[in-house]
Design a protein around this motif. Sequence first.
Motif, mmCIF file in Angstrom:
data_model
loop_
_atom_site.group_PDB
_atom_site.id
_atom_site.type_symbol
_atom_site.label_atom_id
_atom_site.label_comp_id
_atom_site.label_asym_id
_atom_site.label_seq_id
_atom_site.Cartn_x
_atom_site.Cartn_y
_atom_site.Cartn_z
ATOM 1 N N VAL A 45 1.035 4.997 -15.296
ATOM 2 C CA VAL A 45 0.847 5.905 -14.861
ATOM 3 C C VAL A 45 0.805 5.877 -13.543
ATOM 4 O O VAL A 45 0.997 5.288 -12.149
ATOM 5 C CB VAL A 45 -1.367 6.209 -14.174
ATOM 6 C CG1 VAL A 45 -1.532 7.110 -14.336
ATOM 7 C CG2 VAL A 45 -1.880 6.109 -16.142
ATOM 8 N N PRO A 46 1.911 7.222 -13.761
ATOM 9 C CA PRO A 46 2.889 7.352 -11.721
ATOM 10 C C PRO A 46 2.275 7.181 -10.449
ATOM 11 O O PRO A 46 2.193 6.814 -9.241
ATOM 12 C CB PRO A 46 3.402 8.015 -12.010
ATOM 13 C CG PRO A 46 3.355 8.627 -13.419
ATOM 14 C CD PRO A 46 2.388 8.025 -14.162
ATOM 15 N N SER A 47 0.921 7.304 -10.652
ATOM 16 C CA SER A 47 0.507 7.558 -9.554
ATOM 17 C C SER A 47 -0.756 6.659 -9.302
ATOM 18 O O SER A 47 -0.854 6.496 -8.303
ATOM 19 C CB SER A 47 -1.001 9.297 -8.981
ATOM 20 O OG SER A 47 -2.462 8.946 -10.762
ATOM 21 N N ILE A 48 -1.172 5.814 -9.810
ATOM 22 C CA ILE A 48 -2.171 4.573 -9.942
ATOM 23 C C ILE A 48 -0.551 3.523 -9.710
ATOM 24 O O ILE A 48 -1.091 2.697 -8.925
ATOM 25 C CB ILE A 48 -2.243 4.090 -11.583
ATOM 26 C CG1 ILE A 48 -3.454 4.622 -11.388
ATOM 27 C CG2 ILE A 48 -2.364 2.379 -11.127
ATOM 28 C CD1 ILE A 48 -4.061 4.803 -12.872
ATOM 29 N N LYS A 49 0.528 3.465 -10.093
ATOM 30 C CA LYS A 49 1.719 2.706 -9.322
ATOM 31 C C LYS A 49 2.707 2.905 -7.951
ATOM 32 O O LYS A 49 2.402 1.814 -7.163
ATOM 33 C CB LYS A 49 2.525 3.187 -10.090
ATOM 34 C CG LYS A 49 3.820 1.850 -10.161
ATOM 35 C CD LYS A 49 5.390 2.538 -10.874
ATOM 36 C CE LYS A 49 6.354 1.298 -10.702
ATOM 37 N NZ LYS A 49 7.421 1.613 -12.070
ATOM 38 N N ARG A 50 1.851 4.486 -8.015
ATOM 39 C CA ARG A 50 2.194 4.468 -5.873
ATOM 40 C C ARG A 50 1.284 4.408 -5.206
ATOM 41 O O ARG A 50 1.597 3.253 -4.710
ATOM 42 C CB ARG A 50 2.280 5.681 -6.866
ATOM 43 C CG ARG A 50 3.243 6.312 -4.845
ATOM 44 C CD ARG A 50 2.754 7.858 -4.966
ATOM 45 N NE ARG A 50 4.193 8.277 -5.410
ATOM 46 C CZ ARG A 50 3.726 9.341 -6.846
ATOM 47 N NH1 ARG A 50 2.096 9.959 -6.314
ATOM 48 N NH2 ARG A 50 3.422 10.291 -8.448
ATOM 49 N N MET A 51 0.467 4.466 -6.175
ATOM 50 C CA MET A 51 -0.455 4.033 -5.122
ATOM 51 C C MET A 51 -1.028 2.329 -4.373
ATOM 52 O O MET A 51 -0.769 2.178 -3.675
ATOM 53 C CB MET A 51 -2.155 4.054 -5.557
ATOM 54 C CG MET A 51 -3.154 4.009 -4.672
ATOM 55 S SD MET A 51 -4.801 4.120 -5.247
ATOM 56 C CE MET A 51 -5.163 4.112 -6.913
ATOM 57 N N SER A 55 0.811 0.451 -1.497
ATOM 58 C CA SER A 55 -0.614 -0.834 -1.202
ATOM 59 C C SER A 55 0.011 -2.355 -0.492
ATOM 60 O O SER A 55 -0.376 -3.196 0.044
ATOM 61 C CB SER A 55 -2.167 -0.793 -1.907
ATOM 62 O OG SER A 55 -2.260 -2.021 -1.596
ATOM 63 N N VAL A 56 0.636 -2.910 -2.027
ATOM 64 C CA VAL A 56 1.238 -4.300 -1.685
ATOM 65 C C VAL A 56 2.699 -3.797 -0.477
ATOM 66 O O VAL A 56 2.367 -5.056 -0.081
ATOM 67 C CB VAL A 56 1.698 -4.575 -3.096
ATOM 68 C CG1 VAL A 56 2.947 -5.989 -3.628
ATOM 69 C CG2 VAL A 56 0.808 -5.041 -3.954
ATOM 70 N N PHE A 57 3.287 -3.614 -0.954
ATOM 71 C CA PHE A 57 4.590 -2.953 0.261
ATOM 72 C C PHE A 57 5.280 -1.947 0.838
ATOM 73 O O PHE A 57 5.394 -1.986 2.021
ATOM 74 C CB PHE A 57 5.768 -3.112 -0.764
ATOM 75 C CG PHE A 57 5.893 -4.173 -1.632
ATOM 76 C CD1 PHE A 57 6.195 -5.634 -1.850
ATOM 77 C CD2 PHE A 57 5.731 -3.005 -3.455
ATOM 78 C CE1 PHE A 57 6.484 -5.684 -3.073
ATOM 79 C CE2 PHE A 57 6.133 -4.765 -4.166
ATOM 80 C CZ PHE A 57 5.898 -5.593 -4.125
ATOM 81 N N GLY A 58 3.833 -1.082 0.964
ATOM 82 C CA GLY A 58 3.760 -0.438 1.674
ATOM 83 C C GLY A 58 3.664 -0.653 3.527
ATOM 84 O O GLY A 58 3.332 -2.303 4.270
ATOM 85 N N ARG A 59 4.123 0.036 4.590
ATOM 86 C CA ARG A 59 3.918 -0.023 5.950
ATOM 87 C C ARG A 59 2.694 0.520 6.292
ATOM 88 O O ARG A 59 2.987 0.705 6.554
ATOM 89 C CB ARG A 59 5.255 0.211 6.686
ATOM 90 C CG ARG A 59 6.514 -0.868 6.709
ATOM 91 C CD ARG A 59 7.527 -0.215 8.165
ATOM 92 N NE ARG A 59 8.766 -1.219 7.284
ATOM 93 C CZ ARG A 59 9.807 -0.628 7.534
ATOM 94 N NH1 ARG A 59 9.447 0.245 9.072
ATOM 95 N NH2 ARG A 59 11.024 -1.854 7.642
ATOM 96 N N SER A 60 1.863 -0.664 7.453
ATOM 97 C CA SER A 60 1.134 -0.376 7.928
ATOM 98 C C SER A 60 1.058 0.976 9.124
ATOM 99 O O SER A 60 2.572 0.269 9.952
ATOM 100 C CB SER A 60 -0.096 -1.371 8.868
ATOM 101 O OG SER A 60 -0.820 -1.040 9.308
#
Length: 66
Positions: A45-51, A55-60
């Motif tokens: 599911v694209p929206s769940i994958k993006r979220m 969450s894991v690799f995004g910058r704060s």
Amino acid sequence: MSRVFSILLIVLGGYYLIQKRYRVMNTILRNPLIRKYAVRVLLSVPSIKRMMMNSVFGRSQNTIYQ
């Protein structure tokens, strides 16, 4: 009468599953094959994958290196 009884059983079963949803989910996901399939389905599911990826690799927002 049989139809009323079956509807009553479905409603009571649904109520029980809602009350014990985490215990039921942990019991089902204890099986590695089912857990692997569930993760694969959720990440398709694209929206769940993006979220999850954000969450894991995004910058704060509070990092110095933006």
